[in-house]
Each structure stands twice: as C-alpha cells, then as structure tokens.
Design a protein around this motif. Structure first.
Motif, PDB file in Angstrom:
ATOM      1  N   TRP A 242     -22.984  46.897 -18.970  1.00 46.94           N
ATOM      2  CA  TRP A 242     -23.090  45.949 -17.854  1.00 46.94           C
ATOM      3  C   TRP A 242     -24.343  46.179 -17.026  1.00 46.94           C
ATOM      4  CZ3 TRP A 242     -20.288  41.721 -16.401  1.00 46.94           C
ATOM      5  CH2 TRP A 242     -20.495  41.229 -15.111  1.00 46.94           C
ATOM      6  N   ARG A 273     -17.613  45.326 -19.766  1.00 48.98           N
ATOM      7  CA  ARG A 273     -17.057  45.789 -18.496  1.00 48.98           C
ATOM      8  C   ARG A 273     -15.541  45.745 -18.593  1.00 48.98           C
ATOM      9  NH1 ARG A 273     -18.938  43.597 -12.497  1.00 48.98           N
ATOM     10  NH2 ARG A 273     -18.422  45.511 -11.372  1.00 48.98           N
ATOM     11  N   SER A 274     -14.884  46.675 -17.960  1.00 50.71           N
ATOM     12  CA  SER A 274     -13.424  46.746 -18.011  1.00 50.71           C
ATOM     13  C   SER A 274     -12.805  45.443 -17.502  1.00 50.71           C
ATOM     14  CB  SER A 274     -12.942  47.926 -17.146  1.00 50.71           C
ATOM     15  OG  SER A 274     -11.530  47.977 -17.131  1.00 50.71           O
ATOM     16  N   GLY A 275     -11.827  44.954 -18.247  1.00 53.64           N
ATOM     17  CA  GLY A 275     -11.100  43.754 -17.840  1.00 53.64           C
ATOM     18  C   GLY A 275     -11.631  42.471 -18.435  1.00 53.64           C
ATOM     19  N   ARG A 276     -12.785  42.506 -19.102  1.00 49.52           N
ATOM     20  CA  ARG A 276     -13.328  41.290 -19.712  1.00 49.52           C
ATOM     21  C   ARG A 276     -12.680  41.064 -21.077  1.00 49.52           C
ATOM     22  NH1 ARG A 276     -19.404  40.115 -19.646  1.00 49.52           N
ATOM     23  NH2 ARG A 276     -18.834  38.242 -18.489  1.00 49.52           N
ATOM     24  N   SER A 277     -12.346  39.836 -21.372  1.00 49.04           N
ATOM     25  CA  SER A 277     -11.802  39.484 -22.687  1.00 49.04           C
ATOM     26  C   SER A 277     -12.973  39.199 -23.613  1.00 49.04           C
ATOM     27  CB  SER A 277     -10.884  38.255 -22.583  1.00 49.04           C
ATOM     28  OG  SER A 277     -10.352  37.936 -23.848  1.00 49.04           O
TER      29      SER A 277
END
Length: 314
Positions: A242, A273-277
C-alpha cells in the motif's frame, strides 16, 4: 527472452513424420542438422542458377514443378544445378506428392550427407501443415513468475513479490468461477506480432501451491471447468504494498504497460491492505480492461468531465 528455437531433422521426423506423411530416403548422416525458421523454401530459382537467397537453415521443398523443370534441361545442366544447391549443405530436402526423386538428387544427398525425405502430401498441404507446427515450436518464449488466470475470457497474469498472496487470490478467483491456467511459473510464447499466449509448464499443470496446505490439484478439487490450458495475455495485475503507491495513483489509478516478448501489455497495480477484497478488485480490473478494449475509458472520461467543470467555474 530466449532466442528463436531450432529443431534438428531427426527431431522433426520423430515429432511430425507421421502427421505430414514424411519418411527418410537418404542422408541419414545429416539428421542432426537443424532448421531455425518456420518458413520453408522451394528451390525453383536455385535450380535455374540463382542460389544467393537459398537458406541452408530452412527446409527445402521440391515439388512437381521443380522436377518437371529439371527434366527439361540437359543431363549435364541438371547435374550442375543440383550439385550447386546441395553443395550448400542444406538442413534438409523434402520431395512431395510421393514422387521418387531422380538418381542425380539422391546421389547429391548422399555425397553431401543432406537428409532427403519424401512426403505423400502435395507441396501446398505439406508446407501449410508443417509451418503450423514449426511456428508454434519455434515461437520466442520466456517464463514469468506469477499466477495466470482466465477471467471473463481474458488472460490475466497476477504478479507480485514472493509471499504476497498471489496463489491465495488465484484460489479465491477459482472459487468465484474463473479458471486457472498456471501457478508459480508461466510459460509465454509470442505466437504472432502483438500476440503473447501463456500456458503452464507440463510439470506444474493444474497444480497450485498454497502455504499451509501444500500442493493442490485444482482439476481434482474443482473439476475440469476450473482449468484451461492456454490463453492470450491481455492484462498484468501487480500486487504491491500500500505504501508504495503515490496518493494520486490511489485515486486516479495508473495507466502503464509492461513488455513481455517485446509486446506491450497493459499493467494495473493493486495495493495490498488488510480488509480489501483482492479477488473482487482483480475482477473489476479485468472488467475495466474489457471496457477499454471497447473504447470506454472511465478514468479519462472522469478527468475530462472534471476539467470541463473547472473551466466553466472559471
């Protein structure tokens, strides 16, 4: 990029002898000579005395026309013409239509250790069929690290540093109905100008490596609909950290290309990035590339609209 591949006459006979109905007559000692070009030549002008453009690294095809022309010349002229051609130490010569070549040609082949073959096919059919094989076999080739997928009918290469999660993204895309072509190592060949086709090396075909799970056979897990053998490369999606993307690129995206085998391929960076699909983002990037191929550029249209609003405000 690897140099253009070559193939020996021995290998060619083993690979395509039955397919093009070709067998060896004379010149067995020269079977390890090679050809390095998929196009063949017909030595028509060479038999008339013009041998300057005759390539000793191409397969020479003698058809009915060449044999009929030779028959119109005197025995001495025939000998001089044939010897001048075979003295070039040709890679190989094929006589088509199952015509038995005259003794003067067979003698020249034996004298120069030139492989002399005969095919049952007409010259045009023989040359067309064999050129298809040679074009594929000799295509410039390279290998790229990544996961290669068929997404919405486009060949998409997912790249990124080791351990960034490429195979996991590929596995999620397979679960969403897309098809695996290759994992870890992808073999790319330039089949024609501007066309790069990717496939899996034989040893890795249908398999994926997932950390914690080991080697998975995708065909056994998901069925034949989850895999395909080859696809034209249309898009490269690069997974990046990111913090590596500039703020403006995060908003407007980055229009860029990468070169594979001297062909420009569109490239899209997707920040991790954490949480991105990520699988969804790869799908959207592919759909967006489909729109671009149809002449619809969403980002450019937005910038133009915004610029128009700014100018009106002024």
């Amino acid at each position: 990029m690897q140099p253009l591949r070559r193939i020996t006459i021995r290998e060619l006979l083993a690979a395509q002898g039955k397919a093009v109905k070709m067998r060896l007559l004379d010149g067995e000692a020269g079977l390890d000579r090679y050809i390095d070009h998929p196009r063949m030549q017909k030595p028509s002008l060479a038999f008339a005395g013009f041998i300057q453009n005759l390539s000793d690294y191409r397969l020479q095809v003698i058809g009915q026309t060449e044999l009929q022309y030779l028959a119109t010349r005197s025995p001495e002229d025939q000998r001089q013409a044939v010897n001048a051609v075979f003295d070039l130490r040709l890679a190989g010569v094929v006589v088509t239509r199952n015509q038995m070549p005259p003794d003067i040609i067979r003698e020249a082949a034996r004298r120069t250790d030139t492989p002399l073959m005969i095919s049952e096919l007409p010259s045009s059919t023989f040359m067309t069929n064999l050129m298809l094989f040679l074009s594929h076999y000799m295509a410039p080739m390279t290998y790229q690290h990544g996961v290669y997928m068929d997404i919405f009918g486009l060949g998409v290469l997912i790249t990124g540093s080791s351990g960034i999660g490429k195979s996991e993204i590929g596995l999620e895309l397979i679960s969403r109905g897309h098809r695996l072509i290759a994992d870890d190592m992808v073999q790319f060949s330039r089949m024609s100008p501007g066309v790069v086709v990717g496939r899996s090396p034989d040893a890795l075909r249908y398999h994926m490596e997932i950390r914690g799970l080991g080697i998975l056979n995708i065909r056994d897990l998901y069925g034949a609909a989850a895999i395909t053998d080859a696809k034209r490369l249309s898009l490269v999606v690069e997974m990046v950290a990111w913090e590596q993307l500039a703020p403006e690129d995060r908003v407007l995206g980055e229009e860029s290309e990468t070169d594979i085998l001297d062909v420009h391929i569109p490239r899209v960076p997707i920040p991790i990035r954490s949480g991105r699909s990520l699988a969804v983002l790869v799908e959207v990037a592919t759909r967006n590339q489909l729109l671009k191929q149809r002449g619809i550029h969403s980002g450019e249209a937005f910038v133009q609209s915004l610029q128009h609003r700014i100018e009106q405000g002024r």
